[in-house]
Design an enzyme around this catalytic site. Structure first.
Site, short mmCIF file in Angstrom:
data_model
loop_
_atom_site.label_atom_id
_atom_site.label_comp_id
_atom_site.label_asym_id
_atom_site.label_seq_id
_atom_site.Cartn_x
_atom_site.Cartn_y
_atom_site.Cartn_z
N CYS A 1 33.50 -9.70 -13.62
CA CYS A 1 33.80 -8.36 -13.07
C CYS A 1 34.13 -8.42 -11.72
CB CYS A 1 32.66 -7.38 -13.46
SG CYS A 1 32.16 -7.21 -14.94
N LYS B 1 18.24 -7.09 -14.02
CA LYS B 1 18.47 -8.24 -13.53
C LYS B 1 17.31 -8.94 -12.71
CE LYS B 1 23.49 -6.97 -12.78
NZ LYS B 1 24.15 -7.90 -13.76
N ASP C 1 25.73 -2.78 -2.32
CA ASP C 1 25.28 -3.18 -3.73
C ASP C 1 24.45 -4.28 -3.61
OD1 ASP C 1 25.64 -4.29 -6.07
OD2 ASP C 1 27.68 -4.22 -6.28
N GLN D 1 22.66 -8.16 -6.67
CA GLN D 1 22.32 -9.51 -6.78
C GLN D 1 21.37 -10.06 -5.70
OE1 GLN D 1 23.07 -11.57 -9.21
NE2 GLN D 1 24.69 -10.36 -10.32
N HIS E 1 31.99 -6.75 -6.83
CA HIS E 1 32.12 -6.24 -8.27
C HIS E 1 32.68 -5.02 -8.60
CE1 HIS E 1 30.18 -5.33 -12.32
NE2 HIS E 1 29.68 -6.71 -12.29
C1 LIG Z 1 27.23 -7.61 -7.46
C2 LIG Z 1 27.02 -6.76 -8.74
N1 LIG Z 1 27.12 -5.40 -8.65
C3 LIG Z 1 26.96 -4.49 -9.68
C4 LIG Z 1 26.75 -5.05 -10.85
C5 LIG Z 1 26.42 -3.83 -11.97
O1 LIG Z 1 25.29 -4.00 -12.71
P1 LIG Z 1 25.05 -2.89 -13.68
O2 LIG Z 1 26.06 -3.39 -14.93
O3 LIG Z 1 23.48 -3.28 -14.21
O4 LIG Z 1 25.24 -1.62 -13.42
C6 LIG Z 1 26.56 -6.18 -11.20
C7 LIG Z 1 26.29 -6.72 -12.50
O5 LIG Z 1 26.80 -7.76 -12.82
C8 LIG Z 1 26.61 -7.22 -10.07
O6 LIG Z 1 26.45 -8.51 -10.21
#
Ligand SMILES: Cc1ncc(COP(=O)(O)O)c(C=O)c1O
Length: 420
Positions: free
Chosen positions: A376, A236, A210, A213, A133
């Site tokens: 993203c 999430k 990260d 998810q 992401h």
């Molecule tokens: C794999 C992953 N990492 C990071 C993020 C970023 O999350 P946030 O926008 O809540 O900071 C997301 C959000 O869609 C994500 O799916």
């Protein structure tokens, strides 16, 4: 008996989510398949936030009055709950705004450490993957631009897995940190983070996962994963917006410089300079998001009551059903692994002859909420040979009937656009 076993009492769960009871376009019941973007929130989370504001609203870590004390208890209680959920110590949980801020905090520390132990410079390497992401990609690009370090990445195979054939040579003696997703938000792929962490530690590199998810969808134990840092967002995982978590190993947080500075994170302030509190307060400047922490704690309680093993099993069942149902549709290509092995409940796909936005719009007209675009994760889409995709993501409240509705909706879109 259904081919897809039930692991949760989904009818009872759905009754806790007011948003799921509403109808949307054309009076259709809402079929919410966008939890990967943000999950719906149960009444238990909404009540926890409301109760905080109605009874305990005071600034945590500040006032000497009762409400301030209660707010501090709520905030620190939430920290202890999150720590236990991850198998971490309370001092290893830093509250941030979201996963994005948590990752930026670590990337910033690597360029702002005046004592030197973390400092990254020319010749150093940062290793990420093509599957990330943007939240776990752009901060590392920026770190490299600030410091002269080199960004390297692991490729993605055509099946949407990480190409680990060259893992040993990609991690070198100059690699300072390996930052990798614990579950792709596009393909659902679950990379072998524990194996990657072992390889990184052998070469003396740090490891960040990260987990935006993964923490909402599967049991996560930071010790078993062997990572140094792990980042995720409350919104999430049934919780509120505005609060996220950075897990950091105690000894590392202790050695790290602050990211954002100001009130609540200082020890002594003089006009000439300041000293800082130990972690986690060192990384939490300003009046903290206590109501959001209360909501996150309620979300952790909710998920713990269901059992994260059951949550993962429920999503595996829905994902197996979705893969079977979508495979039957002519002209549809699933991006990513074709089985549920090491794969979570994000199913992205392209439909020949219909733009993803058009698929999404037709589904929306039917009351089915999915996400369209590059989610993203633009480099990942390029690696898989597409500009954009349509993505369905599943959570504790989704049913097998909703998976069937998705498949029917895609067929309807094909007929509508005379494709397939
Ligand atoms: C794999 C992953 N990492 C990071 C993020 C970023 O999350 P946030 O926008 O809540 O900071 C997301 C959000 O869609 C994500 O799916």
């Amino acid at each position: 008996m259904s081919a897809y076993p039930e692991h949760l009492d989904v009818a009872a769960i759905r009754a806790d989510f007011p948003a799921l009871a509403r109808t949307v376009r054309n009076d259709n019941p809402l079929v919410y398949l966008d939890s990967g973007a943000t999950s719906q929130k149960p009444v238990q989370v909404l009540d926890a936030e409301r109760e905080f504001y109605e009874r305990h609203n005071g600034a945590a870590h500040r006032g000497t009055h009762l409400l301030g004390e209660e707010a501090t208890d709520v905030y620190e209680g939430a920290r202890a709950k999150v720590a236990a959920f991850l198998g971490a110590g309370p001092g290893e949980v830093v509250f941030t705004k979201n996963a994005t801020e948590a990752i930026n905090l670590v990337a910033y520390a690597l360029s702002n450490d005046r004592s030197g132990s973390f400092r990254v410079g020319p010749g150093d390497e940062i290793l990420i993957t093509e599957m990330e992401h943007h939240a776990n990609l752009v901060p590392w690009q920026q770190l490299c631009e600030r410091t002269g370090a080199t960004l390297r990445w692991l490729d993605v195979t055509p099946e949407g897995r990480l190409d680990l054939d060259h893992l040993d040579s990609m991690i070198t003696g100059r690699t300072r940190i390996v930052a990798v997703t614990h579950q792709s938000n596009v393909t659902g792929t679950i990379p072998p983070v524990a194996e990657i962490a072992r390889a990184a530690h052998e070469k003396g590199a740090l490891v960040l996962a990260d987990a935006a998810q993964s923490v909402p969808h599967q049991p996560v134990d930071v010790a078993a994963l062997g990572v140094d840092f792990l980042a995720f967002s409350a919104h999430k995982m049934l919780g509120p917006y505005g609060i996220g978590v950075l897990f950091g190993r105690a000894s590392l947080l202790e050695a790290m410089p602050p990211f954002l500075t100001g009130g609540s994170m200082i020890e002594v302030v003089r006009m000439e300079g300041s000293t800082f509190l130990p972690p986690p307060q060192r990384f939490e400047p300003g009046v903290p998001a206590v109501a959001e922490a209360a909501g996150l704690a309620a979300a952790v309680d909710y998920l713990s009551r269901l059992g994260m093993g059951n949550v993962a099993a429920h999503e595996e069942s829905l994902t197996a059903h979705a893969l079977d149902a979508l495979r039957e549709i002519d002209g549809l290509r699933i991006l990513g692994p074709d089985t549920t092995k090491d794969r979570g409940g994000a199913v992205a796909f392209e439909v020949e002859g219909v733009h993803p936005h058009d698929v999404g719009q037709v589904l929306d007209e039917l009351g089915i909420a999915v996400r369209t675009g590059h989610h993203c994760a633009w480099p990942l889409h390029r690696a898989l040979g597409v500009q954009a995709s349509t993505r369905a993501t599943f959570y504790v409240y989704n049913t097998h009937g909703e998976v069937d509705a998705l498949a029917d909706g895609i067929r309807y879109a094909q007929r509508f656009f005379k494709a397939g």
